[in-house]
Write an enzyme that holds these catalytic residues in place. Structure first.
Site, PDB file in Angstrom:
ATOM      1  N   ASP A 159       4.691   0.295  -4.484  1.00 42.76           N
ATOM      2  CA  ASP A 159       3.891   0.891  -4.016  1.00 42.76           C
ATOM      3  C   ASP A 159       4.079   2.688  -3.175  1.00 42.76           C
ATOM      4  OD1 ASP A 159       1.864  -0.564  -0.324  1.00 42.76           O
ATOM      5  OD2 ASP A 159       2.855   1.574  -1.039  1.00 42.76           O
TER       6      ASP A 159
HETATM    7  C1  GLC Z   1      -0.627   2.833   0.618  1.00 43.47           C
HETATM    8  C2  GLC Z   1      -0.341   1.141   0.608  1.00 43.47           C
HETATM    9  C3  GLC Z   1      -1.071   0.941  -0.045  1.00 43.47           C
HETATM   10  C4  GLC Z   1      -1.707   2.149  -1.790  1.00 43.47           C
HETATM   11  C5  GLC Z   1      -0.971   3.349  -1.944  1.00 43.47           C
HETATM   12  C6  GLC Z   1      -1.353   3.963  -2.368  1.00 43.47           C
HETATM   13  O1  GLC Z   1       1.042   3.485   1.276  1.00 43.47           O
HETATM   14  O2  GLC Z   1       0.289   0.551   1.018  1.00 43.47           O
HETATM   15  O3  GLC Z   1      -1.720  -0.431  -0.599  1.00 43.47           O
HETATM   16  O4  GLC Z   1      -2.429   1.394  -2.624  1.00 43.47           O
HETATM   17  O5  GLC Z   1      -0.365   3.629  -0.486  1.00 43.47           O
HETATM   18  O6  GLC Z   1      -2.471   4.945  -1.592  1.00 43.47           O
END
Ligand code: GLC
Length: 688
Positions: A247
């Site tokens: 993430d």
């Molecule tokens: C964010 C979220 C995740 C998302 C990623 C890209 O922090 O936790 O769900 O897909 O970053 O935007």
């Protein structure tokens, strides 16, 4: 067909690391990064950017000519915004969900998106958590079925290619304590295996090509350094060969987690334990070359990760054709129609005293009042970055086409309640429609709440309206269940409208007039008070069930999992449980009769309660459901098969099972039969 092993062999360590680096296009990546092969994937590319140009740079100006992954969070639509996922889940309509997910993918693909960071398949018991709006509700079986539908919808071929799905966030993210995003989680291996893992297993069994890890922790490790989850579960037990994406900046977060002293160590740990792509932390880009220089044996791990990424791009068809084309018109009438169908099936009728709804007399004079009378932004919900409020139909725009005598009056969140004014407005109206609930920035990532009340001046507004002795119809917008016990006493009817997307005003009008008979049913328990949280229907058996209570109230929720009303009602009768000839399939049959004048789209739910087990089981478990249209005055026998192997391990199935089976309209009521199941036979013990 590209020879991937030959390609890998000629890559430098720098170029390999580039393939494991995903950067934010707006703030991190430069065009020369693409040309120099320092980035293999991008996200957050604006609608004004030509993604084919980015692919061209990679395919024509870089040395290795490897196509780019271009990712986006298409959580509930791209430019055409659909109801937020928790609202969409209340449809229990897997075909609708799969179809709409596919069309949302087509809209995103037309902009060059080839990796979608969805479905979010986390489960939570805490409505304070802002990301509850992204979930499919509290039940693992229902979430698993929806996970499959969404993976199928995302990965259904387009233009001869596959857009990759990315089930997230692996795993247990919804267990954050106090509903605080990113907070501590602490749960048992039993809960991991029976609540948090099943939806991910279903998503991967449906062919999901990537998966995203969770910010949180399991046992004594942050998930980004969890050998157990990545190696034992994901790679060994499940045999997942796809790409594991961190993430946002999660690898660097090993430092504040206290398990890496610096970015060098964080990158070494993450690569060693199996994270393939570093999303937006840049620690792979900045430190992995040194890590590999100092630890040459890690180059094998590096090569394995790079090969998984190259295989992913090949499987998606990107080496053959990295370029996109417009395969659907954004925000076209066909997409808006699909968004309306989703919204129609997302609105939950929680209460309808003395049949105040539907409003069949469109000549009557009604007052429409509150903060969301003509608000468009509220309907987008969280995670709608490519959405535009202007594309949403407001409540007023929906209603004024039908109710020519309606009076509309905005009461903004910070307005003082002008009692005399609203009393004057209420004098000669027959009914009052009040719009209530949360703005869209009250939920979503790290938008948690410590209260579950109606916010701002809304309780004061409802109290004032309740003094006029006119039926109150509440339209509540929210990204989560709220504790609305007071509103529940004062409103004659309550429609839970979540955040419904572009067609909100039209759907709400269709439901209010009865053109659409509400069919949605809750997928998350609604508590009476915050003090009841965590509250969910499938809690474990306890030793003193009869003593579970509070000195100042009982355990009953305000509205249970699976609850939702219709105009009219369905009578259940003639339940039968029998054993099908093939593999372990109990089949439940029940007769549904529609005694009303309205077509009713009923979600029949089947729950099992297993007695005498070797280990703890929930007091009851959803194990089957079917959504069936029953025409006015008609009846239909519905048959639902229960895949017991999805609920019991082989060892349990070899023993004799005593099951109480309930078939009904929600998790609290229905016809029941207790049966014994052994070796392909079913013995009826009792019925009620
Ligand atoms: C964010 C979220 C995740 C998302 C990623 C890209 O922090 O936790 O769900 O897909 O970053 O935007």
């Amino acid at each position: 067909m590209v020879d991937l092993l030959a390609l890998l062999k000629k890559m430098t360590v720098k170029q390999k690391i580039g393939q494991l680096t995903l950067l934010d296009f707006k703030n991190q990546a430069r065009l020369e990064d693409i040309k120099e092969g320092r980035v293999g994937a991008l996200l957050n590319i604006g609608l004004d950017q030509d993604t084919n140009e980015l692919q061209r740079i990679s395919m024509e100006e870089s040395e290795l000519k490897i196509p780019l992954l271009i990712g986006d969070d298409v959580i509930h639509g791209f430019q055409t915004i659909y109801p937020i996922p928790i609202a969409e889940s209340c449809s229990w309509n897997l075909d609708l969900i799969e179809r709409n997910t596919h069309f949302a993918k087509l809209e995103a693909y037309s902009h060059g998106i080839n990796l979608i960071f969805a479905p979010m398949v986390d489960i939570t018991h805490d409505p304070r958590w802002g990301r509850i709006m992204e979930t499919c509700g509290e039940d693992p079986y229902l979430t698993s079925q929806m996970a499959k539908a969404k993976v199928r919808g995302i990965q259904k071929a387009v233009d001869g290619k596959i857009v990759a799905s990315c089930p997230k966030h692996f795993t247990g993210y919804g267990a954050v304590e106090a509903g605080l995003d990113y907070n501590t989680t602490d749960y048992s291996i039993h809960r991991l295996k029976n609540l948090y893992l099943p939806p991910f297993k279903s998503a991967l069994d449906s062919g999901a090509l990537t998966i995203m890890s969770a910010f949180t922790t399991f046992n004594d490790q942050p998930i980004a350094s969890s050998r157990f989850l990545f190696e034992e579960i994901l790679r060994k037990e499940w045999g997942f060969e796809g790409v594991l994406i961190s993430d946002w900046a999660q690898i660097e977060q090993l430092i504040p987690h206290g398990v890496a002293k610096d970015k060098y160590e964080a990158s070494l740990k993450a690569l060693s334990l199996g994270i393939d792509i570093d999303l937006a932390s840049k620690v792979y880009l900045e430190f992995l070359e040194k890590v590999i220089e100092d630890n040459p044996d890690l180059e094998e791990k590096l090569d394995s990760a790079v090969l998984r990424v190259l295989k992913l791009k090949a499987k998606m068809g990107l080496f053959d054709n990295p370029y996109t084309k417009k395969v659907i018109k954004p925000l076209g009438a066909d997409l808006r129609k699909m968004a309306k169908e989703a919204a129609d099936e997302a609105i939950v009728l929680l209460k309808n005293d003395s049949g105040v709804l539907p409003l069949t007399n469109t000549e009557e004079k009604i007052l429409v009042i509150g903060p969301y009378v003509d608000d468009k932004d509220v309907h987008l919900g969280a995670w709608a970055f490519k959405g535009n409020p202007k594309t949403c139909i407001s409540v007023k725009e929906g209603l004024e086409k039908t109710f020519k005598k309606a009076v509309f009056y905005e009461v903004k969140p910070n307005d003082s309640i002008n009692y005399d004014k609203i009393k004057e407005l209420s004098l000669d109206v027959s009914k009052i429609i009040v719009t209530l609930g949360e703005p869209r920035d009250y939920s979503g990532e790290n938008h948690n709440r410590q209260f579950l009340d109606l916010p701002f001046n809304q309780n004061e507004l409802v109290d004032a309206l309740a003094t006029f002795n006119k039926p109150i119809i509440a339209l509540v917008f929210s990204g989560r269940p709220l504790a609305i016990t007071d509103l529940n006493k004062k409103a004659a009817s309550i429609l839970w409208c979540w955040h419904l997307g572009v067609e909100a005003g039209n759907s709400i009008t269709s439901v209010l007039t009865g053109e659409v008979n509400p069919s949605a049913k809750l997928t998350q328990t609604f508590p009476k008070t915050l003090g009841q949280v965590p509250i969910y229907y499938n809690r474990y058996q306890t030793g003193r069930p009869e003593l579970l209570s509070y000195v100042d109230g009982n355990l009953e929720p305000l509205y249970p999992f699976g609850f939702g009303l219709h105009y009219g009602n369905i009578k259940y009768s003639q339940m039968e449980v029998k054993y099908s000839a093939d593999i372990l399939q109990l089949v439940v049959k029940v007769l549904l009769e529609n005694e009303s004048n309205y077509p009713i789209y009923e979600i029949v739910q089947v729950y099992l309660s297993s007695k005498y087990n070797q280990k703890l089981r929930p007091v009851k478990e959803l194990c089957g459901f079917k959504k069936e249209m029953i025409e006015p005055g008609c009846q239909k026998t519905v048959e639902i098969s229960l895949a017991l192997e999805e609920h019991f391990e082989d060892t349990e199935l070899m023993n004799e099972l005593t099951l109480e089976i309930m078939a009904g309209p929600n998790s609290q009521e229905g016809l029941k039969q207790t049966v014994q199941v052994k070796g392909g036979q079913v013995w009826l013990i009792s019925k009620s």
